[in-house]
Motif scaffolding. Sequence first.
Motif, PDB file in Angstrom:
ATOM      1  N   HIS A 153      44.832  42.867  43.252  1.00 61.49           N
ATOM      2  CA  HIS A 153      43.513  42.887  44.040  1.00 61.49           C
ATOM      3  C   HIS A 153      43.672  44.491  44.807  1.00 61.49           C
ATOM      4  O   HIS A 153      42.444  45.127  45.059  1.00 61.49           O
ATOM      5  N   TRP A 154      44.772  44.645  45.796  1.00 64.94           N
ATOM      6  CA  TRP A 154      45.071  45.428  46.496  1.00 64.94           C
ATOM      7  C   TRP A 154      44.329  46.812  45.974  1.00 64.94           C
ATOM      8  O   TRP A 154      43.860  47.670  46.991  1.00 64.94           O
ATOM      9  N   LEU A 155      45.119  46.858  45.267  1.00 61.52           N
ATOM     10  CA  LEU A 155      45.543  48.826  44.192  1.00 61.52           C
ATOM     11  C   LEU A 155      44.725  48.496  43.532  1.00 61.52           C
ATOM     12  O   LEU A 155      43.472  49.420  43.300  1.00 61.52           O
ATOM     13  N   ILE A 156      43.536  47.316  43.071  1.00 62.69           N
ATOM     14  CA  ILE A 156      41.637  47.824  42.514  1.00 62.69           C
ATOM     15  C   ILE A 156      41.288  47.882  43.432  1.00 62.69           C
ATOM     16  O   ILE A 156      40.156  48.952  43.474  1.00 62.69           O
ATOM     17  N   LEU A 157      40.869  47.578  44.140  1.00 65.23           N
ATOM     18  CA  LEU A 157      39.625  47.483  45.324  1.00 65.23           C
ATOM     19  C   LEU A 157      39.656  49.087  45.879  1.00 65.23           C
ATOM     20  O   LEU A 157      39.388  49.661  46.235  1.00 65.23           O
ATOM     21  N   HIS A 158      41.243  49.546  45.899  1.00 61.89           N
ATOM     22  CA  HIS A 158      41.459  50.777  46.133  1.00 61.89           C
ATOM     23  C   HIS A 158      41.348  52.090  45.282  1.00 61.89           C
ATOM     24  O   HIS A 158      40.943  53.226  45.615  1.00 61.89           O
ATOM     25  N   GLY A 159      41.489  51.955  43.969  1.00 56.00           N
ATOM     26  CA  GLY A 159      41.162  52.585  43.932  1.00 56.00           C
ATOM     27  C   GLY A 159      39.787  52.396  42.829  1.00 56.00           C
ATOM     28  O   GLY A 159      38.662  53.697  42.655  1.00 56.00           O
ATOM     29  N   ARG A 160      38.931  51.221  43.050  1.00 56.28           N
ATOM     30  CA  ARG A 160      37.486  51.226  43.379  1.00 56.28           C
ATOM     31  C   ARG A 160      36.464  51.938  44.340  1.00 56.28           C
ATOM     32  O   ARG A 160      35.975  52.726  43.562  1.00 56.28           O
ATOM     33  N   TYR A 161      37.033  52.038  45.336  1.00 54.21           N
ATOM     34  CA  TYR A 161      36.446  52.450  46.418  1.00 54.21           C
ATOM     35  C   TYR A 161      36.890  53.465  47.170  1.00 54.21           C
ATOM     36  O   TYR A 161      35.992  54.594  48.134  1.00 54.21           O
ATOM     37  N   GLN A 215      53.226  40.834  46.159  1.00 52.92           N
ATOM     38  CA  GLN A 215      53.203  40.231  44.563  1.00 52.92           C
ATOM     39  C   GLN A 215      51.877  39.547  44.401  1.00 52.92           C
ATOM     40  O   GLN A 215      51.211  39.725  43.292  1.00 52.92           O
ATOM     41  N   ARG A 216      51.583  38.694  44.708  1.00 50.88           N
ATOM     42  CA  ARG A 216      50.662  37.873  44.566  1.00 50.88           C
ATOM     43  C   ARG A 216      49.216  38.672  44.660  1.00 50.88           C
ATOM     44  O   ARG A 216      48.182  38.830  43.934  1.00 50.88           O
ATOM     45  N   HIS A 217      48.582  39.480  46.012  1.00 51.56           N
ATOM     46  CA  HIS A 217      47.877  40.278  45.669  1.00 51.56           C
ATOM     47  C   HIS A 217      47.797  41.452  45.552  1.00 51.56           C
ATOM     48  O   HIS A 217      46.967  42.311  45.857  1.00 51.56           O
ATOM     49  N   ALA A 218      49.015  42.397  44.829  1.00 51.68           N
ATOM     50  CA  ALA A 218      48.958  43.484  45.108  1.00 51.68           C
ATOM     51  C   ALA A 218      48.473  43.956  43.877  1.00 51.68           C
ATOM     52  O   ALA A 218      47.716  44.978  44.230  1.00 51.68           O
ATOM     53  N   GLU A 221      42.696  44.474  54.594  1.00 52.22           N
ATOM     54  CA  GLU A 221      42.211  43.658  53.424  1.00 52.22           C
ATOM     55  C   GLU A 221      43.617  42.059  53.438  1.00 52.22           C
ATOM     56  O   GLU A 221      44.176  42.081  52.887  1.00 52.22           O
ATOM     57  N   PRO A 222      43.685  41.036  54.297  1.00 47.96           N
ATOM     58  CA  PRO A 222      44.987  39.930  54.430  1.00 47.96           C
ATOM     59  C   PRO A 222      44.584  38.968  52.654  1.00 47.96           C
ATOM     60  O   PRO A 222      45.592  38.607  52.376  1.00 47.96           O
ATOM     61  N   GLU A 223      43.339  38.572  52.622  1.00 52.77           N
ATOM     62  CA  GLU A 223      43.123  38.117  51.974  1.00 52.77           C
ATOM     63  C   GLU A 223      42.265  38.804  50.667  1.00 52.77           C
ATOM     64  O   GLU A 223      41.216  37.771  50.386  1.00 52.77           O
ATOM     65  N   PRO A 224      42.957  39.665  49.574  1.00 57.55           N
ATOM     66  CA  PRO A 224      42.109  40.101  48.583  1.00 57.55           C
ATOM     67  C   PRO A 224      41.277  39.306  47.600  1.00 57.55           C
ATOM     68  O   PRO A 224      41.915  38.683  47.070  1.00 57.55           O
ATOM     69  N   LYS A 225      40.347  39.708  47.553  1.00 61.31           N
ATOM     70  CA  LYS A 225      39.408  38.950  46.275  1.00 61.31           C
ATOM     71  C   LYS A 225      38.501  40.108  44.663  1.00 61.31           C
ATOM     72  O   LYS A 225      38.208  40.594  45.790  1.00 61.31           O
ATOM     73  N   GLY A 226      38.947  39.165  43.999  1.00 65.78           N
ATOM     74  CA  GLY A 226      38.466  39.608  42.716  1.00 65.78           C
ATOM     75  C   GLY A 226      36.519  39.927  43.049  1.00 65.78           C
ATOM     76  O   GLY A 226      36.171  38.495  43.649  1.00 65.78           O
ATOM     77  N   GLU A 227      36.071  40.236  42.023  1.00 64.26           N
ATOM     78  CA  GLU A 227      34.384  40.445  42.772  1.00 64.26           C
ATOM     79  C   GLU A 227      33.595  39.536  41.272  1.00 64.26           C
ATOM     80  O   GLU A 227      32.477  39.816  41.593  1.00 64.26           O
ATOM     81  N   LEU A 228      34.296  39.289  40.830  1.00 65.68           N
ATOM     82  CA  LEU A 228      33.786  38.343  38.962  1.00 65.68           C
ATOM     83  C   LEU A 228      33.710  36.876  39.726  1.00 65.68           C
ATOM     84  O   LEU A 228      34.727  36.146  40.578  1.00 65.68           O
ATOM     85  N   GLU A 229      32.210  37.077  39.881  1.00 63.62           N
ATOM     86  CA  GLU A 229      32.012  35.426  40.345  1.00 63.62           C
ATOM     87  C   GLU A 229      32.228  34.655  39.487  1.00 63.62           C
ATOM     88  O   GLU A 229      31.678  34.240  38.507  1.00 63.62           O
ATOM     89  N   HIS A 230      32.421  33.290  39.998  1.00 64.05           N
ATOM     90  CA  HIS A 230      33.422  32.036  39.269  1.00 64.05           C
ATOM     91  C   HIS A 230      33.084  31.388  40.254  1.00 64.05           C
ATOM     92  O   HIS A 230      33.142  30.665  40.886  1.00 64.05           O
ATOM     93  N   VAL A 231      33.638  28.875  38.976  1.00 60.89           N
ATOM     94  CA  VAL A 231      32.745  28.731  40.263  1.00 60.89           C
ATOM     95  C   VAL A 231      34.463  27.537  39.767  1.00 60.89           C
ATOM     96  O   VAL A 231      34.379  25.972  40.139  1.00 60.89           O
ATOM     97  N   ASN A 232      34.704  28.360  38.564  1.00 59.16           N
ATOM     98  CA  ASN A 232      36.519  27.474  38.633  1.00 59.16           C
ATOM     99  C   ASN A 232      36.727  28.400  37.322  1.00 59.16           C
ATOM    100  O   ASN A 232      36.934  29.434  36.731  1.00 59.16           O
TER     101      ASN A 232
END
Length: 214
Positions: free
Chosen positions: A181-189, A176-179, A21-32
């Motif tokens: 997110h990778w850890l959250i997604l790994h723990g969540r799924y 560090q930039r995406h650390a 997952e080269p560019e992991p994203k947070g799952e909270l929807e937002h526009v700004n």
Amino acid sequence: MAKQLDYHTIREIFRRFQAAEPEPKGELEHVNAYTLLVAVALSAQATDAGVNKATRALFKVADTPEKMLALGEEGLTEHIKTIGLFRQKAKNVIRLSRILVEQYDGEVPSSRAALQALPGVGRKTANVVLNMWFEQPAQAVDTHIFRVGNRTGIAPGKDVAAVERAIEDHIPAEFQRHAHHWLILHGRYICTARKPRCGDCIIRDLCPYEEKTL
């Protein structure tokens, strides 16, 4: 709590996370930046899915602090009443929106200290905003990261602050930039609390967790 993994093992773990997952994203929807701040503040003791369900309609009418103040506390409450602690969260969102308008010209500050001074914004919320919007290598440690960090030895610590420091100290700078997110997604799924899906885990061979599942 597992022992701290060595540098080379941690580097290989994050190399695999990045490859998957080269560019992991947070799952909270937002526009700004403002809607991200509000969404994260609302997500305390709530699920991202539950917050997203409530904020889709909310952010269509209030995507700036000025519009949120115009909506008012009662109007905001109607939108978020399906979220836990909604009354206190509504008060905090209105108060922080007023501060943003009065002190920051309606803009979200990029300083952790300034963010944490806002009502209902703790270090974790501030770190999520700094990381996701301002692209700073801030580490927002939630229950998933705390569990994965300790279970795997990637970032062991007795409390959230210790795990945050372990991430900053032991994960190579390039990750560090995406650390978080990778850890959250790994723990969540994958590395779930009750029955981790070790058979589907891409770092299973590097993980010292003794109670692995098939």
